[in-house]
Design a protein around this motif. Structure first.
Motif, PDB file in Angstrom:
ATOM      1  N   PRO A  63       0.829  -1.209   0.000  1.00  0.00           N
ATOM      2  CA  PRO A  63       0.000   0.000   0.000  1.00  0.00           C
ATOM      3  C   PRO A  63       0.865   1.261   0.000  1.00  0.00           C
ATOM      4  CG  PRO A  63       0.005  -1.017   2.168  1.00  0.00           C
ATOM      5  CD  PRO A  63       0.733  -1.953   1.259  1.00  0.00           C
ATOM      6  N   GLU A  64       0.354   2.308  -0.605  1.00  0.00           N
ATOM      7  CA  GLU A  64       1.100   3.569  -0.678  1.00  0.00           C
ATOM      8  C   GLU A  64       1.301   4.143   0.722  1.00  0.00           C
ATOM      9  OE1 GLU A  64      -0.524   6.360  -3.384  1.00  0.00           O
ATOM     10  OE2 GLU A  64       1.300   7.565  -3.370  1.00  0.00           O
ATOM     11  N   THR A  65       2.437   4.762   0.925  1.00  0.00           N
ATOM     12  CA  THR A  65       2.708   5.349   2.229  1.00  0.00           C
ATOM     13  C   THR A  65       3.515   6.624   2.054  1.00  0.00           C
ATOM     14  OG1 THR A  65       3.881   5.037   4.293  1.00  0.00           O
ATOM     15  CG2 THR A  65       4.730   3.833   2.420  1.00  0.00           C
ATOM     16  N   SER A  66       3.321   7.574   2.969  1.00  0.00           N
ATOM     17  CA  SER A  66       4.151   8.772   2.910  1.00  0.00           C
ATOM     18  C   SER A  66       5.229   8.729   3.983  1.00  0.00           C
ATOM     19  CB  SER A  66       3.281  10.016   3.109  1.00  0.00           C
ATOM     20  OG  SER A  66       2.668   9.933   4.371  1.00  0.00           O
ATOM     21  N   SER A  67       5.169   7.685   4.817  1.00  0.00           N
ATOM     22  CA  SER A  67       6.159   7.563   5.883  1.00  0.00           C
ATOM     23  C   SER A  67       7.432   6.938   5.326  1.00  0.00           C
ATOM     24  CB  SER A  67       5.581   6.708   7.003  1.00  0.00           C
ATOM     25  OG  SER A  67       6.615   6.276   7.840  1.00  0.00           O
ATOM     26  N   ILE A  68       8.542   7.171   5.996  1.00  0.00           N
ATOM     27  CA  ILE A  68       9.829   6.620   5.550  1.00  0.00           C
ATOM     28  C   ILE A  68      10.029   5.208   6.115  1.00  0.00           C
ATOM     29  CG2 ILE A  68      11.086   7.728   7.447  1.00  0.00           C
ATOM     30  CD1 ILE A  68      12.594   7.510   4.008  1.00  0.00           C
ATOM     31  N   ALA A  69       9.251   4.860   7.155  1.00  0.00           N
ATOM     32  CA  ALA A  69       9.510   3.585   7.839  1.00  0.00           C
ATOM     33  C   ALA A  69       9.218   2.348   6.980  1.00  0.00           C
ATOM     34  CB  ALA A  69       8.722   3.536   9.147  1.00  0.00           C
ATOM     35  N   PRO A  70       8.042   2.214   6.314  1.00  0.00           N
ATOM     36  CA  PRO A  70       7.792   1.001   5.526  1.00  0.00           C
ATOM     37  C   PRO A  70       8.818   0.745   4.415  1.00  0.00           C
ATOM     38  CG  PRO A  70       5.757   2.179   5.900  1.00  0.00           C
ATOM     39  CD  PRO A  70       6.845   3.074   6.371  1.00  0.00           C
ATOM     40  N   PRO A  71       9.241   1.778   3.654  1.00  0.00           N
ATOM     41  CA  PRO A  71      10.276   1.483   2.660  1.00  0.00           C
ATOM     42  C   PRO A  71      11.552   0.939   3.283  1.00  0.00           C
ATOM     43  CG  PRO A  71       9.385   3.679   2.301  1.00  0.00           C
ATOM     44  CD  PRO A  71       8.770   3.168   3.538  1.00  0.00           C
ATOM     45  N   MET A  72      11.942   1.482   4.431  1.00  0.00           N
ATOM     46  CA  MET A  72      13.179   1.009   5.065  1.00  0.00           C
ATOM     47  C   MET A  72      13.031  -0.422   5.558  1.00  0.00           C
ATOM     48  SD  MET A  72      15.586   2.957   4.751  1.00  0.00           S
ATOM     49  CE  MET A  72      15.395   4.265   3.579  1.00  0.00           C
ATOM     50  N   ALA A  73      11.812  -0.789   5.973  1.00  0.00           N
ATOM     51  CA  ALA A  73      11.585  -2.176   6.397  1.00  0.00           C
ATOM     52  C   ALA A  73      11.792  -3.119   5.216  1.00  0.00           C
ATOM     53  CB  ALA A  73      10.180  -2.331   6.971  1.00  0.00           C
ATOM     54  N   LEU A  74      11.314  -2.739   4.021  1.00  0.00           N
ATOM     55  CA  LEU A  74      11.443  -3.608   2.849  1.00  0.00           C
ATOM     56  C   LEU A  74      12.897  -3.688   2.383  1.00  0.00           C
ATOM     57  CD1 LEU A  74       8.271  -2.505   0.897  1.00  0.00           C
ATOM     58  CD2 LEU A  74       8.565  -4.448   2.417  1.00  0.00           C
ATOM     59  N   LEU A  75      13.589  -2.543   2.395  1.00  0.00           N
ATOM     60  CA  LEU A  75      15.016  -2.550   2.043  1.00  0.00           C
ATOM     61  C   LEU A  75      15.793  -3.407   3.046  1.00  0.00           C
ATOM     62  CD1 LEU A  75      17.086  -1.362   0.091  1.00  0.00           C
ATOM     63  CD2 LEU A  75      17.314   0.596   1.603  1.00  0.00           C
ATOM     64  N   GLY A  76      15.425  -3.242   4.341  1.00  0.00           N
ATOM     65  CA  GLY A  76      16.083  -4.036   5.384  1.00  0.00           C
ATOM     66  C   GLY A  76      15.839  -5.520   5.184  1.00  0.00           C
ATOM     67  N   ALA A  77      14.631  -5.900   4.750  1.00  0.00           N
ATOM     68  CA  ALA A  77      14.322  -7.320   4.529  1.00  0.00           C
ATOM     69  C   ALA A  77      15.216  -7.885   3.433  1.00  0.00           C
ATOM     70  CB  ALA A  77      12.857  -7.479   4.149  1.00  0.00           C
ATOM     71  N   GLY A  78      15.371  -7.130   2.337  1.00  0.00           N
ATOM     72  CA  GLY A  78      16.216  -7.609   1.243  1.00  0.00           C
ATOM     73  C   GLY A  78      17.661  -7.766   1.672  1.00  0.00           C
ATOM     74  N   LEU A  79      18.195  -6.750   2.378  1.00  0.00           N
ATOM     75  CA  LEU A  79      19.584  -6.820   2.829  1.00  0.00           C
ATOM     76  C   LEU A  79      19.774  -7.952   3.827  1.00  0.00           C
ATOM     77  CD1 LEU A  79      20.472  -3.047   3.254  1.00  0.00           C
ATOM     78  CD2 LEU A  79      21.605  -4.673   1.754  1.00  0.00           C
ATOM     79  N   CYS A  80      18.780  -8.113   4.717  1.00  0.00           N
ATOM     80  CA  CYS A  80      18.864  -9.151   5.749  1.00  0.00           C
ATOM     81  C   CYS A  80      18.990 -10.523   5.106  1.00  0.00           C
ATOM     82  CB  CYS A  80      17.622  -9.056   6.629  1.00  0.00           C
ATOM     83  SG  CYS A  80      17.506 -10.338   7.851  1.00  0.00           S
ATOM     84  N   MET A  81      18.113 -10.832   4.152  1.00  0.00           N
ATOM     85  CA  MET A  81      18.142 -12.160   3.536  1.00  0.00           C
ATOM     86  C   MET A  81      19.370 -12.325   2.661  1.00  0.00           C
ATOM     87  SD  MET A  81      16.502 -14.931   3.656  1.00  0.00           S
ATOM     88  CE  MET A  81      18.013 -15.878   3.549  1.00  0.00           C
ATOM     89  N   GLY A  82      19.739 -11.257   1.933  1.00  0.00           N
ATOM     90  CA  GLY A  82      20.888 -11.378   1.048  1.00  0.00           C
ATOM     91  C   GLY A  82      22.169 -11.638   1.823  1.00  0.00           C
TER      92      GLY A  82
END
Lengths: 82, 324
Positions: free
Chosen positions: B245-264
């Motif tokens: 879902p669309e968001t104007s907050s910075i937190a959800p994008p960082m969670a998704l970037l963090g998920a990718g880095l975490c698994m990689g």
């Protein structure tokens, strides 16, 4: 778009959780693999001691797992507590 | 000074192309250098069959090169295609595509060099086994290449999927995370798979009678080694195809970037470690075939424990995507 301080803190906590678990998983993965590799070598040389060697390997791996678990704990703290 | 979106898309395409080929050149060069070094030492040991060794060195190097060629293909596409700008997401897609293929080629390139080197050395030791050594080298290197192929698949999906209907935030972060997850996640498995295949070539040349168990356990060990790369691919697919879902907050994008880095990142260690374990198991099955059962068992137990941190990473990545 104005970003509030609380949002930045949350964003940093999420990114930090990912980095904590991701980087923290590298060391234990390699280390436990080496422990198991030496256990395989030792069983190859002396198959009679397989039981003792398996036990020693598992204890050694459990100890090297600990830093991975620290990373997991920190990641969970960052996600749900901070 | 301000730039329009089209400028940023072009910047991302060139940056992505450069990183794809730059990172992608690391692995294959190291792997092929290792193969050539082993071939030299093999020829000095047994100069009579230098032709045979030279041939298998070139075949092995050609396979190790393929990961790098994938990176070249992606770099060429990024450099010479006219990408129309939809939004900032397009720029992230191009960057992620280059990162995924570039990082993903490192492990497979280095890994494929190991079995090729061991096959050359094995031929010098047991020239009559050269046919079987070539077969095992080819099978082992082919499995080594799979993580690079996962990264290639991710790059192609990123390049050819239409992300225009998605909200800019958090899609940009999900796309970058997907690139990191499959690119970084391929490093460990590629390297680990190569170590296992090396041991199988060495084992066959030491003990030609052990061909069957050595090949079987090599494939089993490599399959377990590949699992973390598959976790990386899984997370990158979720990040690419889930509608956020669309968001104007910075937190959800960082969670998704963090998920990718975490698994990689989290896939690197277990991939390499499981490779060490299976390498040693295969090596000792060749020397002591009677202990095959014990060795297979302890290899699987050891790999399962080494896998645990990879699973922690998977869990944290899934929590970052679905819970927070």
């Amino acid at each position: 778009m104005a970003i509030e301080g609380a949002e930045i803190i949350k964003a940093a906590a999420f990114l930090g959780a990912g980095l904590s678990m991701g980087l923290g998983a590298i060391g234990p993965g390699v280390g436990e693999g080496m422990a198991a590799a030496k256990a395989c070598e030792a069983i190859g040389k002396n198959p009679k001691e397989a039981g003792l060697l398996t036990r020693t390997m598992l204890v050694g791996q459990a100890v090297s797992e600990s830093t991975g678990i620290y990373s997991l704990v920190i990641a969970l703290l960052l996600l749900f507590v901070v | 000074m301000s730039f329009d979106t089209q400028t940023w898309v072009n910047v991302a395409a060139f940056l992505g192309g450069g990183m794809a080929m730059g990172f992608g050149a690391i692995g294959a060069a190291i792997g092929e250098g290792y193969t050539a070094a082993e071939a030299n030492s093999a020829i000095s040991r047994n100069p009579d069959i230098s032709g045979e060794i030279f041939k298998s060195m070139l075949v092995g190097q050609a396979i190790a090169e393929s990961a790098s060629i994938f990176a070249l293909v992606i770099a060429m596409i990024l450099l010479f295609t006219d990408f129309t700008s939809v939004s900032c997401v397009t720029a992230c897609v191009l960057l992620a595509s280059g990162l995924s293929m570039g990082l993903g080629a490192i492990g497979s390139g280095v890994g494929s060099g190991f079995p090729a080197g061991a096959a050359c050395k094995g031929m010098a030791r047991q020239p009559e086994m050269s046919g079987r050594l070539t077969t095992n080298m080819l099978i082992g290197s082919a499995v080594c290449q799979t993580p690079a192929i996962f990264a290639l698949v991710t790059s192609f999906i990123l390049l050819f999927t239409n992300f225009s209907g998605r909200p800019v935030s958090p899609t940009w972060a999900a796309i970058l995370g997907a690139g990191f997850a499959s690119g970084l996640g391929a490093i460990g498995s590629g390297l680990g798979g190569g170590l296992v295949a090396e041991a199988s070539c060495e084992g066959i040349s030491r003990q030609p009678l052990s061909v069957t168990p050595v090949t079987n356990i090599m494939l089993l060990g490599q399959a377990v080694t590949q699992t973390t790369a598959i976790y990386g691919l899984l997370i990158s697919f979720i990040l690419m195809f889930k509608a956020f879902p669309e968001t104007s907050s910075i937190a959800p994008p960082m969670a998704l970037l963090g998920a990718g880095l975490c698994m990689g990142l989290g896939a690197i260690g277990p991939g390499v470690g499981e490779g060490f374990t299976a390498q040693s198991a295969v090596r000792w099955i060749a020397r002591n075939e009677n202990a095959t059962g014990d060795l297979t068992r302890i290899m699987l137990v050891g790999q399962a424990v080494a896998e645990s941190t990879g699973i922690y990473s998977l869990v944290i990545a899934l929590v970052l995507i679905f819970v927070v």
